[in-house]
Design a protein around this motif. Structure first.
Motif, mmCIF file in Angstrom:
data_model
loop_
_atom_site.group_PDB
_atom_site.id
_atom_site.type_symbol
_atom_site.label_atom_id
_atom_site.label_comp_id
_atom_site.label_asym_id
_atom_site.label_seq_id
_atom_site.Cartn_x
_atom_site.Cartn_y
_atom_site.Cartn_z
ATOM 1 N N SER A 150 -31.874 -19.486 -20.532
ATOM 2 C CA SER A 150 -30.926 -18.386 -20.632
ATOM 3 C C SER A 150 -31.035 -17.618 -19.327
ATOM 4 C CB SER A 150 -31.302 -17.498 -21.820
ATOM 5 O OG SER A 150 -30.501 -16.338 -21.850
ATOM 6 N N HIS A 151 -29.882 -17.303 -18.727
ATOM 7 C CA HIS A 151 -29.906 -16.659 -17.412
ATOM 8 C C HIS A 151 -28.775 -15.639 -17.306
ATOM 9 C CE1 HIS A 151 -30.611 -16.365 -13.086
ATOM 10 N NE2 HIS A 151 -29.313 -16.525 -12.891
ATOM 11 N N PHE A 152 -29.101 -14.446 -16.833
ATOM 12 C CA PHE A 152 -28.106 -13.395 -16.604
ATOM 13 C C PHE A 152 -27.913 -13.216 -15.111
ATOM 14 C CE2 PHE A 152 -30.017 -12.564 -20.685
ATOM 15 C CZ PHE A 152 -28.920 -12.276 -21.480
ATOM 16 N N ALA A 153 -26.669 -13.017 -14.708
ATOM 17 C CA ALA A 153 -26.341 -12.817 -13.295
ATOM 18 C C ALA A 153 -25.060 -12.008 -13.210
ATOM 19 C CB ALA A 153 -26.152 -14.159 -12.600
ATOM 20 N N PRO A 154 -24.835 -11.358 -12.077
ATOM 21 C CA PRO A 154 -23.537 -10.703 -11.905
ATOM 22 C C PRO A 154 -22.409 -11.739 -11.994
ATOM 23 C CG PRO A 154 -25.087 -9.965 -10.235
ATOM 24 C CD PRO A 154 -25.729 -11.125 -10.949
ATOM 25 N N ALA A 155 -21.371 -11.412 -12.734
ATOM 26 C CA ALA A 155 -20.241 -12.338 -12.876
ATOM 27 C C ALA A 155 -19.657 -12.692 -11.518
ATOM 28 C CB ALA A 155 -19.177 -11.730 -13.779
ATOM 29 N N SER A 156 -19.697 -11.756 -10.573
ATOM 30 C CA SER A 156 -19.156 -12.021 -9.241
ATOM 31 C C SER A 156 -19.933 -13.118 -8.520
ATOM 32 C CB SER A 156 -19.150 -10.741 -8.404
ATOM 33 O OG SER A 156 -20.469 -10.243 -8.251
ATOM 34 N N VAL A 157 -21.229 -13.206 -8.749
ATOM 35 C CA VAL A 157 -22.051 -14.256 -8.117
ATOM 36 C C VAL A 157 -21.642 -15.630 -8.650
ATOM 37 C CG1 VAL A 157 -24.404 -15.166 -7.922
ATOM 38 C CG2 VAL A 157 -23.978 -12.716 -7.623
ATOM 39 N N ILE A 158 -21.422 -15.722 -9.952
ATOM 40 C CA ILE A 158 -20.992 -16.991 -10.562
ATOM 41 C C ILE A 158 -19.613 -17.376 -10.017
ATOM 42 C CG2 ILE A 158 -20.512 -18.212 -12.725
ATOM 43 C CD1 ILE A 158 -23.421 -17.297 -12.586
ATOM 44 N N ALA A 159 -18.709 -16.418 -9.943
ATOM 45 C CA ALA A 159 -17.362 -16.687 -9.435
ATOM 46 C C ALA A 159 -17.396 -17.129 -7.976
ATOM 47 C CB ALA A 159 -16.480 -15.448 -9.600
ATOM 48 N N GLU A 160 -18.201 -16.452 -7.157
ATOM 49 C CA GLU A 160 -18.301 -16.798 -5.734
ATOM 50 C C GLU A 160 -18.867 -18.196 -5.526
ATOM 51 O OE1 GLU A 160 -20.548 -13.618 -3.976
ATOM 52 O OE2 GLU A 160 -18.979 -12.152 -4.428
ATOM 53 N N ALA A 161 -19.677 -18.666 -6.464
ATOM 54 C CA ALA A 161 -20.256 -20.007 -6.369
ATOM 55 C C ALA A 161 -19.255 -21.091 -6.757
ATOM 56 C CB ALA A 161 -21.490 -20.108 -7.258
ATOM 57 N N GLY A 162 -18.099 -20.689 -7.299
ATOM 58 C CA GLY A 162 -17.102 -21.660 -7.722
ATOM 59 C C GLY A 162 -17.012 -21.820 -9.223
ATOM 60 N N GLY A 163 -17.666 -20.932 -9.966
ATOM 61 C CA GLY A 163 -17.640 -20.998 -11.421
ATOM 62 C C GLY A 163 -18.967 -21.476 -11.978
ATOM 63 N N PRO A 164 -19.104 -21.497 -13.308
ATOM 64 C CA PRO A 164 -20.392 -21.818 -13.923
ATOM 65 C C PRO A 164 -20.893 -23.227 -13.637
ATOM 66 C CG PRO A 164 -18.680 -21.620 -15.601
ATOM 67 C CD PRO A 164 -18.091 -21.146 -14.312
ATOM 68 N N VAL A 165 -20.002 -24.206 -13.587
ATOM 69 C CA VAL A 165 -20.453 -25.586 -13.345
ATOM 70 C C VAL A 165 -20.998 -25.719 -11.931
ATOM 71 C CG1 VAL A 165 -19.709 -27.992 -13.174
ATOM 72 C CG2 VAL A 165 -18.963 -26.588 -15.111
ATOM 73 N N ALA A 166 -20.263 -25.232 -10.949
ATOM 74 C CA ALA A 166 -20.717 -25.305 -9.560
ATOM 75 C C ALA A 166 -22.015 -24.517 -9.375
ATOM 76 C CB ALA A 166 -19.631 -24.785 -8.626
ATOM 77 N N PHE A 167 -22.101 -23.336 -10.005
ATOM 78 C CA PHE A 167 -23.307 -22.518 -9.911
ATOM 79 C C PHE A 167 -24.513 -23.275 -10.456
ATOM 80 C CE2 PHE A 167 -26.375 -19.525 -11.619
ATOM 81 C CZ PHE A 167 -26.535 -18.601 -10.589
ATOM 82 N N VAL A 168 -24.369 -23.870 -11.638
ATOM 83 C CA VAL A 168 -25.492 -24.572 -12.273
ATOM 84 C C VAL A 168 -25.885 -25.811 -11.472
ATOM 85 C CG1 VAL A 168 -26.194 -25.896 -14.315
ATOM 86 C CG2 VAL A 168 -25.082 -23.665 -14.577
ATOM 87 N N LYS A 169 -24.921 -26.575 -10.986
ATOM 88 C CA LYS A 169 -25.260 -27.761 -10.185
ATOM 89 C C LYS A 169 -26.054 -27.371 -8.937
ATOM 90 C CE LYS A 169 -21.536 -30.853 -11.592
ATOM 91 N NZ LYS A 169 -20.324 -31.568 -11.149
ATOM 92 N N GLU A 170 -25.633 -26.318 -8.264
ATOM 93 C CA GLU A 170 -26.348 -25.855 -7.079
ATOM 94 C C GLU A 170 -27.739 -25.359 -7.445
ATOM 95 O OE1 GLU A 170 -27.227 -25.103 -3.145
ATOM 96 O OE2 GLU A 170 -25.540 -26.233 -3.981
ATOM 97 N N TRP A 171 -27.843 -24.650 -8.545
ATOM 98 C CA TRP A 171 -29.135 -24.146 -9.021
ATOM 99 C C TRP A 171 -30.082 -25.311 -9.340
ATOM 100 C CZ3 TRP A 171 -29.625 -21.125 -14.277
ATOM 101 C CH2 TRP A 171 -30.875 -20.515 -14.361
ATOM 102 N N LEU A 172 -29.564 -26.324 -10.033
ATOM 103 C CA LEU A 172 -30.371 -27.511 -10.335
ATOM 104 C C LEU A 172 -30.849 -28.191 -9.057
ATOM 105 C CD1 LEU A 172 -28.192 -28.945 -13.226
ATOM 106 C CD2 LEU A 172 -30.622 -28.366 -13.447
ATOM 107 N N ASP A 173 -29.930 -28.407 -8.130
ATOM 108 C CA ASP A 173 -30.288 -29.097 -6.889
ATOM 109 C C ASP A 173 -31.309 -28.310 -6.075
ATOM 110 O OD1 ASP A 173 -28.625 -31.233 -7.526
ATOM 111 O OD2 ASP A 173 -26.955 -30.488 -6.315
ATOM 112 N N GLN A 174 -31.121 -27.000 -5.971
ATOM 113 C CA GLN A 174 -32.085 -26.180 -5.225
ATOM 114 C C GLN A 174 -33.444 -26.162 -5.908
ATOM 115 O OE1 GLN A 174 -30.572 -22.244 -4.441
ATOM 116 N NE2 GLN A 174 -29.029 -22.997 -3.015
#
Length: 103
Positions: free
Chosen positions: A59-83
């Motif tokens: 479970s993870h909380f973040a500013p909605a703007s950060v998720i949007a800037e990353a390209g949405g939830p899928v792009a955010f999670v993929k980048e988070w997983l890879d990092q």
């Protein structure tokens, strides 16, 4: 208050992961709106992920703007997983898992 969730499925390194995303957690709004992400390893069930320890859930909380800037939830999670997978601890865990399959 009506809650609104998006649900997405991705496959990352052979693991099927459910991403559940609530852009306006607890109906927050404005420039400081809080979003909520839930990640769950579905197949294999409870498979460890780089940021979930042994549970396959996060479970993870973040500013909605950060998720949007990353390209949405899928792009955010993929980048988070890879990092997260680039960490030495995760690489060691993957190497140990591969070694066990040899015997």
């Amino acid at each position: 208050m009506t809650r609104s969730f998006e649900t997405h499925l991705i496959v990352w390194r052979g693991i099927t992961i459910e991403i559940r995303y609530e852009e306006r957690w607890l109906d927050s709004d404005g420039p400081y709106s809080t979003a909520h992400l839930e990640l769950r390893a579905l197949e294999p069930e409870r498979a460890p992920l780089p940021m979930t320890a042994e549970t396959g859930y996060r479970s993870h909380f973040a500013p909605a703007s950060v998720i949007a800037e990353a390209g949405g939830p899928v792009a955010f999670v993929k980048e988070w997983l890879d990092q997260s997978a680039a960490s030495k601890a995760w690489k060691d865990k993957e190497a140990a898992a591969r070694q066990m399959t040899l015997f």
